[in-house]
Design a protein around this motif. Structure first.
Motif, PDB file in Angstrom:
ATOM      1  N   VAL A   1       0.834  -1.146  -0.045  1.00 48.06           N
ATOM      2  CA  VAL A   1       0.040  -0.042  -0.062  1.00 48.06           C
ATOM      3  C   VAL A   1       1.198   1.448   0.042  1.00 48.06           C
ATOM      4  CG1 VAL A   1      -1.989   1.358   1.024  1.00 48.06           C
ATOM      5  CG2 VAL A   1      -1.891  -1.054   1.188  1.00 48.06           C
ATOM      6  N   VAL A   2       0.822   1.953  -1.090  1.00 48.46           N
ATOM      7  CA  VAL A   2       1.526   3.201  -1.039  1.00 48.46           C
ATOM      8  C   VAL A   2       0.581   4.497  -1.179  1.00 48.46           C
ATOM      9  CG1 VAL A   2       3.184   4.327  -2.690  1.00 48.46           C
ATOM     10  CG2 VAL A   2       3.296   2.137  -2.681  1.00 48.46           C
ATOM     11  N   THR A   3       1.092   5.396  -0.156  1.00 42.70           N
ATOM     12  CA  THR A   3       0.117   6.711  -0.163  1.00 42.70           C
ATOM     13  C   THR A   3       1.039   7.722  -0.599  1.00 42.70           C
ATOM     14  OG1 THR A   3      -1.204   5.519   1.547  1.00 42.70           O
ATOM     15  CG2 THR A   3      -1.162   7.988   1.396  1.00 42.70           C
ATOM     16  N   ILE A   4       0.333   8.557  -1.375  1.00 40.85           N
ATOM     17  CA  ILE A   4       1.145   9.858  -1.890  1.00 40.85           C
ATOM     18  C   ILE A   4       0.927  10.984  -0.883  1.00 40.85           C
ATOM     19  CG2 ILE A   4       1.551  11.444  -3.771  1.00 40.85           C
ATOM     20  CD1 ILE A   4       2.177   8.323  -4.255  1.00 40.85           C
ATOM     21  N   SER A   5       1.930  11.549  -0.302  1.00 39.44           N
ATOM     22  CA  SER A   5       1.715  12.676   0.498  1.00 39.44           C
ATOM     23  C   SER A   5       2.546  14.037  -0.151  1.00 39.44           C
ATOM     24  CB  SER A   5       2.268  12.621   1.728  1.00 39.44           C
ATOM     25  OG  SER A   5       2.303  13.540   2.827  1.00 39.44           O
ATOM     26  N   SER A   6       2.704  14.828   0.688  1.00 40.84           N
ATOM     27  CA  SER A   6       3.477  15.819   0.217  1.00 40.84           C
ATOM     28  C   SER A   6       4.577  16.553   1.034  1.00 40.84           C
ATOM     29  CB  SER A   6       2.436  17.205  -0.094  1.00 40.84           C
ATOM     30  OG  SER A   6       3.096  18.450  -0.223  1.00 40.84           O
ATOM     31  N   MET A   7       5.551  17.010   0.283  1.00 42.26           N
ATOM     32  CA  MET A   7       6.643  17.920   1.219  1.00 42.26           C
ATOM     33  C   MET A   7       6.036  18.616   2.301  1.00 42.26           C
ATOM     34  SD  MET A   7       9.712  16.419   0.829  1.00 42.26           S
ATOM     35  CE  MET A   7      10.771  17.609   1.786  1.00 42.26           C
ATOM     36  N   GLY A   8       5.115  19.558   1.893  1.00 40.76           N
ATOM     37  CA  GLY A   8       4.313  20.254   2.808  1.00 40.76           C
ATOM     38  C   GLY A   8       3.918  19.575   3.929  1.00 40.76           C
ATOM     39  N   GLY A   9       3.632  18.343   4.178  1.00 44.37           N
ATOM     40  CA  GLY A   9       3.144  17.625   5.223  1.00 44.37           C
ATOM     41  C   GLY A   9       4.251  17.066   6.010  1.00 44.37           C
ATOM     42  N   VAL A  10       5.444  17.329   5.620  1.00 46.78           N
ATOM     43  CA  VAL A  10       6.794  16.939   6.335  1.00 46.78           C
ATOM     44  C   VAL A  10       6.994  17.800   7.293  1.00 46.78           C
ATOM     45  CG1 VAL A  10       8.971  15.955   5.953  1.00 46.78           C
ATOM     46  CG2 VAL A  10       7.471  15.137   4.425  1.00 46.78           C
ATOM     47  N   GLN A  11       7.465  17.340   8.585  1.00 46.00           N
ATOM     48  CA  GLN A  11       7.878  18.214   9.545  1.00 46.00           C
ATOM     49  C   GLN A  11       9.298  19.003   9.360  1.00 46.00           C
ATOM     50  OE1 GLN A  11       8.662  16.526  13.429  1.00 46.00           O
ATOM     51  NE2 GLN A  11       8.463  18.344  14.554  1.00 46.00           N
ATOM     52  N   GLY A  12       9.332  20.286   9.378  1.00 44.95           N
ATOM     53  CA  GLY A  12      10.735  20.915   8.972  1.00 44.95           C
ATOM     54  C   GLY A  12      10.961  21.339   7.670  1.00 44.95           C
ATOM     55  N   SER A  13       9.858  20.838   6.625  1.00 43.66           N
ATOM     56  CA  SER A  13      10.144  21.363   5.296  1.00 43.66           C
ATOM     57  C   SER A  13       9.301  22.707   5.188  1.00 43.66           C
ATOM     58  CB  SER A  13       9.194  20.454   4.376  1.00 43.66           C
ATOM     59  OG  SER A  13       7.785  20.513   4.539  1.00 43.66           O
ATOM     60  N   VAL A  14       9.701  23.309   3.832  1.00 45.85           N
ATOM     61  CA  VAL A  14       9.241  24.720   3.680  1.00 45.85           C
ATOM     62  C   VAL A  14       7.824  24.759   3.745  1.00 45.85           C
ATOM     63  CG1 VAL A  14       9.328  26.487   1.989  1.00 45.85           C
ATOM     64  CG2 VAL A  14      11.365  25.302   2.248  1.00 45.85           C
ATOM     65  N   LYS A  15       7.237  25.647   4.371  1.00 45.70           N
ATOM     66  CA  LYS A  15       5.518  25.690   4.161  1.00 45.70           C
ATOM     67  C   LYS A  15       5.312  27.000   3.556  1.00 45.70           C
ATOM     68  CE  LYS A  15       4.952  22.131   6.984  1.00 45.70           C
ATOM     69  NZ  LYS A  15       6.670  21.616   7.145  1.00 45.70           N
ATOM     70  N   PHE A  16       3.928  26.887   3.115  1.00 48.08           N
ATOM     71  CA  PHE A  16       3.403  28.097   2.233  1.00 48.08           C
ATOM     72  C   PHE A  16       2.032  28.385   2.639  1.00 48.08           C
ATOM     73  CE2 PHE A  16       6.259  25.312  -0.521  1.00 48.08           C
ATOM     74  CZ  PHE A  16       6.983  26.484  -1.144  1.00 48.08           C
TER      75      PHE A  16
END
Length: 227
Positions: free
Chosen positions: A125-140
């Motif tokens: 099972v592979v789920t597609i997330s986003s870098m925006g949901g990763v702690q410490g990543s750049v947020k917009f």
């Protein structure tokens, strides 16, 4: 070896590309999207496209019923569907937030839950997330609902992998950086991503087939920029 693969969010972008890539390899595909016509129009013999609003319980059941009636098992589930919202927090309407979570989180939970009886111990099972949901990543700004929903499925993946680590299936989540899709163009007009939908589709398709041999319960950041 031919596999039975369920892919959500297949009407455009990465999902649309993955269907073609995996079908060309000879796999049996169930493509789920609110608009089934783009896939149906391809007329691929080993692909079934179903119109399915993943935010609706009854429509998810329709997809599960297809699996029950036509397949012995599901080898790969790719939770790719996603709904995007860019809206100032002060102007955000809760009905819009709920819709984002219905598609991006609750449908992943629900579809995985309902397909569980058909997922073998070797399934992935592979789920597609986003870098925006990763702690410490750049947020917009404006992405409070979207990015927080993408963070939720990361933890969900880790928990499911822990719960099923002894008997399978395997669960992994991919946090994607910028990919040149219709969704990106709508969110950030004029921005050109370094990766095409076809290129990312090829990467995810290969990972879905082989990644569980090396990973389980892992978040992989698929981005060529620093968070």
């Amino acid at each position: 070896m031919r596999k039975n693969i369920v892919i959500t969010g297949t009407s455009r972008g990465i999902g649309f590309e993955m269907v073609q890539i995996l079908a060309e390899q000879g796999h049996q595909i169930l493509a789920l999207s609110r608009n089934e016509k783009p896939i149906t129009n391809l007329k691929l013999p080993n692909v079934t496209a179903l119109s399915c609003d993943l935010g609706e319980e009854k429509q998810i059941k329709k997809a599960v019923d297809y699996v029950k009636q036509n397949w012995d098992a599901v080898d790969v589930l790719i939770n790719n569907a996603g709904l995007f919202l860019k809206q100032d927090f002060a102007e955000t309407k809760m009905k819009d937030v709920k819709k984002i979570y219905e598609v991006n989180v609750f449908s992943v939970f629900n579809l995985t839950h309902q397909l569980l009886p058909y997922l073998s111990e070797n399934a992935h099972v592979v789920t597609i997330s986003s870098m925006g949901g990763v702690q410490g990543s750049v947020k917009f700004p404006g992405l409070a609902a979207y990015s927080s929903s993408k963070a939720a499925v990361i933890t969900l993946t880790e928990l499911l992998a822990e719960e099923y680590k002894e008997k399978g299936p395997s669960f992994n989540v991919l946090a994607l950086g910028a990919v040149q899709t219709e969704m990106l163009a709508e969110a950030f007009p004029g921005f050109e991503a370094p990766v095409t939908a076809e290129e990312m589709g090829s990467y995810i398709a290969n990972f879905a087939l082989t990644g569980h041999q090396f990973y389980n319960g892992k978040l992989l950041q698929i981005s060529n920029s620093t968070p």
